[in-house]
Design an enzyme around this catalytic site. Sequence first.
Site, PDB file in Angstrom:
ATOM      1  N   GLU A  55      37.555  88.386  92.534  1.00  0.00           N
ATOM      2  CA  GLU A  55      36.719  89.051  91.540  1.00  0.00           C
ATOM      3  C   GLU A  55      35.839  88.085  90.756  1.00  0.00           C
ATOM      4  O   GLU A  55      35.296  88.429  89.712  1.00  0.00           O
ATOM      5  CB  GLU A  55      37.594  89.884  90.597  1.00  0.00           C
ATOM      6  CG  GLU A  55      38.339  90.988  91.363  1.00  0.00           C
ATOM      7  CD  GLU A  55      39.152  91.893  90.467  1.00  0.00           C
ATOM      8  OE1 GLU A  55      39.165  91.667  89.241  1.00  0.00           O
ATOM      9  OE2 GLU A  55      39.769  92.832  90.992  1.00  0.00           O
ATOM     10  N   ASP A  66      45.690  92.279  83.052  1.00  0.00           N
ATOM     11  CA  ASP A  66      46.198  93.203  84.071  1.00  0.00           C
ATOM     12  C   ASP A  66      47.383  92.509  84.727  1.00  0.00           C
ATOM     13  O   ASP A  66      47.213  91.591  85.523  1.00  0.00           O
ATOM     14  CB  ASP A  66      45.126  93.531  85.111  1.00  0.00           C
ATOM     15  CG  ASP A  66      45.661  94.422  86.233  1.00  0.00           C
ATOM     16  OD1 ASP A  66      46.811  94.909  86.118  1.00  0.00           O
ATOM     17  OD2 ASP A  66      44.937  94.641  87.228  1.00  0.00           O
ATOM     18  N   GLU A 101      47.190  96.081  81.059  1.00  0.00           N
ATOM     19  CA  GLU A 101      47.173  97.067  82.143  1.00  0.00           C
ATOM     20  C   GLU A 101      48.395  96.889  83.043  1.00  0.00           C
ATOM     21  O   GLU A 101      48.782  95.763  83.351  1.00  0.00           O
ATOM     22  CB  GLU A 101      45.886  96.882  82.950  1.00  0.00           C
ATOM     23  CG  GLU A 101      45.724  97.806  84.140  1.00  0.00           C
ATOM     24  CD  GLU A 101      44.492  97.462  84.959  1.00  0.00           C
ATOM     25  OE1 GLU A 101      44.503  97.693  86.179  1.00  0.00           O
ATOM     26  OE2 GLU A 101      43.510  96.936  84.374  1.00  0.00           O
ATOM     27  N   LYS A 159      39.500 104.652  88.653  1.00  0.00           N
ATOM     28  CA  LYS A 159      38.955 104.093  89.890  1.00  0.00           C
ATOM     29  C   LYS A 159      38.638 105.262  90.810  1.00  0.00           C
ATOM     30  O   LYS A 159      39.543 105.972  91.259  1.00  0.00           O
ATOM     31  CB  LYS A 159      39.970 103.167  90.563  1.00  0.00           C
ATOM     32  CG  LYS A 159      40.271 101.883  89.804  1.00  0.00           C
ATOM     33  CD  LYS A 159      41.373 101.093  90.488  1.00  0.00           C
ATOM     34  CE  LYS A 159      41.604  99.746  89.822  1.00  0.00           C
ATOM     35  NZ  LYS A 159      42.783  99.044  90.393  1.00  0.00           N
TER      36      LYS A 159
END
Length: 426
Positions: free
Chosen positions: A209, A244, A287, A338
Amino acid sequence: MDDSFDIYEIKARQVLDSRGNPTVEAEVLTAGGGYGHTIVPSGASTGTFEAVELRDATEKYGGKSVLNAVSNVNDIIAQELIGEDARNQRLIDQIMLNLDGTENKGNLGANAILAVSLAVAKAAADTASLPLYKYIGGCNAYVMPAPMMNVLNGGQHAGNALDFQEFMIMPVGADSFAEAVRMCAETYQSLKKVVAEKYGKDAVNIGDEGGFAPPVKTIDEALALLLEGVKRAGYEDEIVFTLDSAASEFYDEKSGSYIVAGEKVSTDKLIDIYKEMVAQYPIVSIEDPLFEEDFEGFKIATQELKGIQIVGDDLFVTNTKRLKKGIEMGAANSLLLKVNQIGTLSESIDAANMAFRNGYSLVVSHRSGESEDSTIADLAVALNAGQIKTGAPARGERTAKYNQLIRIEEELQISKYAGKDFKVPF
């Protein structure tokens, strides 16, 4: 009768995502010349209860080709949708759900269904000469989301020893989205220098990412690194941290414990670890802090970590049934949205609305396997989500979303940057 919105053509093909894996691209044309296309994303750490991403399981691409999903669009879905009014999004999505006939979209594939669902919305927006965010959200779409930028990668997104998957910065003190991007980009470059100094130039490699993936061994070491990067950039007062954990990835079902830094840790102990981190660092959101099936644990974590946003990703998988259960139990207080977890635009909007109606905040999210497609940027504004999570300010598939949001903010002229109001942005 206006037939310019009637679907004239639907076509799908196999293309590549940012990890070099195949994914589905769909194109939709309307009779009025409207055009929409979507490239479907794909996750690395996936929730057990996500809609099915159809893969061919042949020798091609190591079993990851999606030619069956492509055929399902071209040979089955297209035949049913040609002639339908592209503005009837919910009807179109329902037709595809009926065609599939399963709870998890396992027949046609969520990747096939979602590609068409989003491309139809884009084609309708184009036919109406409207940007996608305005077509979906109307005149009420005005909130620019605070970005959660994943600048340190671990877990399934990197090759280091970090158990937690994402260490993110969120510039809540910015005055606009464009300024938020600048703050994050400057911090990213500052962090790069810190990483190089501490671990050597070879350590500034990046994960899926766009975040750095240095040979960090402990969570505390990663957070200290992040803090130093923010300090050097001069944004201690403007930038906060979000995490996360992706805890399902380091949960051992046999023992019912978590493997953190090589040691078995109980649910209560892990929650205590989070408490210590929150006390020491400016963390505002966590998360998936626990295993995806532990609704009771999420309830306890939400109660114990007062004031912290507890986001359900693998817990909810953008599914209203699972979200409803969480709401009834008080498990988590935020939904990660998502679109490919659930598989249609309509169902994604339903999940967002359910979250908002019940006092849950909303984070629109990318996947680790992305593309140049920037649909989720428009969706975040359309829903007034207040938060978007789409990677580091690096790699084209990540910056595509940020650049689209910069354009949207400029086009809106009068907008509100969520900033410190990221939980309740309107």
